[in-house]
Every structure is written in structure tokens, then in C-alpha cells.
Design a protein around this motif. Sequence first.
Motif, short mmCIF file in Angstrom:
data_model
loop_
_atom_site.label_atom_id
_atom_site.label_comp_id
_atom_site.label_asym_id
_atom_site.label_seq_id
_atom_site.Cartn_x
_atom_site.Cartn_y
_atom_site.Cartn_z
N ARG A 27 -7.30 11.85 0.92
CA ARG A 27 -7.17 10.86 2.00
C ARG A 27 -5.70 10.58 2.28
O ARG A 27 -4.86 10.58 1.37
CB ARG A 27 -7.89 9.57 1.63
N ASN A 28 -5.39 10.31 3.56
CA ASN A 28 -4.02 10.05 3.96
C ASN A 28 -3.84 8.70 4.65
O ASN A 28 -2.80 8.46 5.28
CB ASN A 28 -3.51 11.16 4.89
N ASP A 29 -4.83 7.82 4.54
CA ASP A 29 -4.66 6.47 5.04
C ASP A 29 -3.71 5.71 4.11
O ASP A 29 -3.48 6.11 2.96
CB ASP A 29 -6.01 5.77 5.12
N ALA A 30 -3.17 4.62 4.59
CA ALA A 30 -2.14 3.89 3.84
C ALA A 30 -2.61 3.44 2.46
O ALA A 30 -1.89 3.65 1.46
CB ALA A 30 -1.66 2.69 4.67
N PRO A 31 -3.78 2.81 2.32
CA PRO A 31 -4.20 2.38 0.97
C PRO A 31 -4.35 3.56 0.00
O PRO A 31 -3.97 3.46 -1.17
CB PRO A 31 -5.56 1.69 1.22
N SER A 32 -4.87 4.68 0.51
CA SER A 32 -5.04 5.85 -0.37
C SER A 32 -3.69 6.43 -0.78
O SER A 32 -3.50 6.83 -1.93
CB SER A 32 -5.88 6.92 0.34
N LEU A 33 -2.75 6.46 0.17
CA LEU A 33 -1.41 6.96 -0.18
C LEU A 33 -0.77 6.10 -1.26
O LEU A 33 -0.14 6.62 -2.19
CB LEU A 33 -0.53 6.97 1.07
N ALA A 34 -0.94 4.79 -1.13
CA ALA A 34 -0.36 3.89 -2.13
C ALA A 34 -0.98 4.12 -3.50
O ALA A 34 -0.28 4.20 -4.52
CB ALA A 34 -0.56 2.43 -1.70
N LEU A 35 -2.30 4.25 -3.54
CA LEU A 35 -2.98 4.47 -4.82
C LEU A 35 -2.62 5.82 -5.41
O LEU A 35 -2.45 5.96 -6.63
CB LEU A 35 -4.49 4.34 -4.63
N ARG A 36 -2.49 6.83 -4.55
CA ARG A 36 -2.06 8.14 -5.05
C ARG A 36 -0.66 8.07 -5.63
O ARG A 36 -0.36 8.68 -6.66
CB ARG A 36 -2.10 9.17 -3.90
N GLY A 37 0.20 7.30 -4.97
CA GLY A 37 1.55 7.15 -5.49
C GLY A 37 1.57 6.52 -6.87
O GLY A 37 2.28 6.98 -7.78
N ILE A 38 0.78 5.47 -7.05
CA ILE A 38 0.73 4.81 -8.36
C ILE A 38 0.13 5.75 -9.40
O ILE A 38 0.60 5.81 -10.55
CB ILE A 38 -0.08 3.50 -8.26
N ALA A 39 -0.89 6.51 -9.01
CA ALA A 39 -1.50 7.46 -9.94
C ALA A 39 -0.50 8.53 -10.37
O ALA A 39 -0.39 8.87 -11.55
CB ALA A 39 -2.73 8.10 -9.29
N MET A 40 0.27 9.04 -9.41
CA MET A 40 1.27 10.06 -9.75
C MET A 40 2.34 9.48 -10.66
O MET A 40 2.85 10.15 -11.56
CB MET A 40 1.90 10.62 -8.47
N ALA A 41 2.67 8.21 -10.45
CA ALA A 41 3.66 7.57 -11.33
C ALA A 41 3.12 7.49 -12.76
O ALA A 41 3.85 7.75 -13.73
CB ALA A 41 3.99 6.19 -10.82
N GLN A 42 1.86 7.13 -12.90
CA GLN A 42 1.26 7.05 -14.24
C GLN A 42 1.20 8.42 -14.91
O GLN A 42 1.25 8.52 -16.14
CB GLN A 42 -0.14 6.44 -14.17
N LEU A 43 1.15 9.46 -14.11
CA LEU A 43 1.12 10.82 -14.65
C LEU A 43 2.53 11.38 -14.89
O LEU A 43 2.68 12.49 -15.37
CB LEU A 43 0.36 11.76 -13.70
N GLY A 44 3.55 10.60 -14.54
CA GLY A 44 4.92 11.03 -14.78
C GLY A 44 5.56 11.80 -13.66
O GLY A 44 6.72 12.24 -13.77
N GLU A 45 4.86 11.97 -12.53
CA GLU A 45 5.43 12.67 -11.37
C GLU A 45 6.16 11.65 -10.50
O GLU A 45 5.68 11.25 -9.44
CB GLU A 45 4.31 13.38 -10.60
N LEU A 46 7.33 11.23 -10.96
CA LEU A 46 7.98 10.08 -10.35
C LEU A 46 8.52 10.36 -8.95
O LEU A 46 8.44 9.50 -8.07
CB LEU A 46 9.11 9.60 -11.26
N ALA A 47 9.08 11.54 -8.71
CA ALA A 47 9.61 11.85 -7.39
C ALA A 47 8.49 11.87 -6.35
O ALA A 47 8.63 11.31 -5.26
CB ALA A 47 10.34 13.19 -7.42
#
Length: 406
Positions: A27-47
Amino acid sequence: MESLITAAARALEAGDPLGALNRVALRNDAPSLALRGIAMAQLGELAKAKSLLRTAARAFGPREAVARARCIVAEAEIALVSRDLSWPVKTLAAARATLENHGDLVNAAHAGHVEARRLLLVGRLDEAERTLAEVRPAPLPPASQVVRELVVAGIAIRRLRTKEARAALGRAAHAARLARIPALVAEVESANIILDTPAARLIARGSEHPLLLGEIERLATSTALVVDTFHHVVRRQGVVVSLGTRPVLFALARLLAQAWPADVSRETLISGAFQAKHADESHRARLRVEIGRLRTQLRPLADVSATKQGFVLAPRKIRDVLVLARPNEEKHAAVLAFLADGEPWSSSALALALGISPRTVQRALEELARSGKVQSFGHGRARRWMTPPVPGFPTGLLLPTPLLKT
């Protein structure tokens, strides 16, 4: 869509980033992008996480100020973890204010905790304490309680209040168990290990042994004369003589204290204080001048008496003379202490945290790299430095500030 967003958010709160991505990865809606960003941060993909969160913040509409503020707070936390200390803190403060004004006290508290952690990292303890005190009281989820107590513990340890630190870490451990997030449990356990890791060496009467933080704390009330290499002072209880701007005098004081009650030869003092390989008459003349200056500085605490071979420290009404030294007197110990947390640091972030010039840090990193003690990756502004934890160095997060800023 709302049920997927809710499920993904709950997965992230429980520390399950893969579960969250399974729900919103396409998904590319704003809430999904935000959640994907937080998930990637938790996985260590900070950039990647930072990019997703910035995209999400732009995608939220003008009426979604709270959602944008949450993205900013998440990006600020990523900046902290990636040691991007140049990230604009005013932006975080504005996001925190927005969250408070809209009644999102839990995320506003998280923003305050992120700000306090940054201040703690750069050694601004008073400001970190004030920031924590400003966080409006609200029932916090266990994960937020862990972060808060870790900051409380960090401040207490840097102020050498180990009893308060242990109490805070005990509360953090309890909250981490309630949160059931393995990463938080591991972080609390690491902090506890630091309390039981030697943070200094005590040198007295020709012998030395390691000291824990609690033992360093008890030295503050000792009746002994203490030559403190972390602060570059000579002290006894409430009387403190600072030699931070007089490196030669401090070197002489340390040499005399380490040998006490024996004397130290003139050749040894010249070699240790002046770095001279061969002593000549000019060195001996300079030694007499510097010893005279040291006598003047130490007058409230001790005298320096001449002997046949050299000089001896003569403390006033004191039975013990102690030297408090670093656990490892590596030339660039302060830089290594920060890098020992295992996180990638930029040279500019290290300079800010250490309070020294970027060029000085860069020279230290290059020298450490030549000896194989640190390594870098990336180029230009993206260049980062890191090293595995170095034995004998407590992590930068919980070191008492004076141990790092000398």
C-alpha cells in the motif's frame, strides 16, 4: 483498509515489524507509508525508513497534523539511533507541541523521551532532566516506560548515583517484561551490565585494581587525596584543585601520586611531564619552575618536598593518596568510548558529543583506522565510523559525562 492499518499498528507496538509489513507492504497511502517506515526502522533499514516517513509526512493532508507530527517524531528517533545529531531539534519540539495540543499525550511523551535521550547522549544532563520533567504525566504503555526509565538511569549514572540508576533499571526491566519486546529486554540487560563493568582503575601504593561505578561514587566522600584523571583535578572531599588547563602540572601531580609514599626521580618526572628522552640542564631548570607552580596550586591539600633523588608528595593530614585512572588509557579513549556502543557515527556527530572540533575527531579516527581499531563505510557526508564493543570501555550512553569530556 482501516482494519489492516490497525492490525499493522498493533503488530509494531508488539515489536513485530514483519507482521506489520505483511499487512501494508503493498500500500502507498499515507498511513501505510508511515507504518512501513516504522517497520523498516525496527528492522534496522534506517535509510529506507527515513525516506518512507518523509514521504508519508508529505502525503498527509493539512487536517492531519497529528499524523504528520508522529512521522516527525519517528524520523527524529531514527536520527538519534543513526547518530545524526545535526537533525533539527526544533522540528521535534514543534511536533511534540502539536501532539500535546491535540491530546496525543502518549506520543508527545515519546517525543520528549527522544529529545531527552539526545541530550543525554551529548552530555547535557540538566537539559535532559528538565525535558523529562516537562513531559506531561499520562498512563504510558510499557514500551514507553522502558525508554523513560533508561533515560532516568543514564542521567543517574552520569551523575554517579548508582542506587538511583539500579532502581530505574529495575523499573525498566519490569516494564520490558510487560511489553514482551525482546529488543527492549536486551537493551535493559545491556544497561545493567554496564553498572557491573569496570569504569576506572584505582592506583595506590604501586598497585592498581579496577573500580565499578558504585566504587567511584564512594570515592567522592573519601578522606584520601585523589588525583582524578577524568576531571584533571586533585581533590579531597570538598576541596578541589583544578589542573585542567595545566597539563604539565597535572602530569607531575599524577606521577608523584602514583609513587606515593615514595619519591620520584627528576629524570622520571622530566620524561613523564615534558616527554623528553634525555634530560639536560634546561629540563632540570624547567622542572624546578613547574614544581614551584605545582606547590602553589596544591597548597590547600599537600606540599611537594625535594629529596636527594627528586621530589615526593607530602599530603596534609592525609593517610592515603589515590589515582583514579581510565580503565584503558588509549590515546583516543573518549572516541572509542562512544564507538563502543556498536552504532555507526559520523565524525561531526562525534565532535558534537565530545565537544571538540570536527578536524580533531577526524584525525583521531584516521589514526585509529590505521591501527585497525575502527572502520568506516560510505563516502562524504554519508561516511560513518564504527567498531565492535571494545573491552574495558563502558558504552557511551551510560558513561558519566566527565569520563568522556576531559
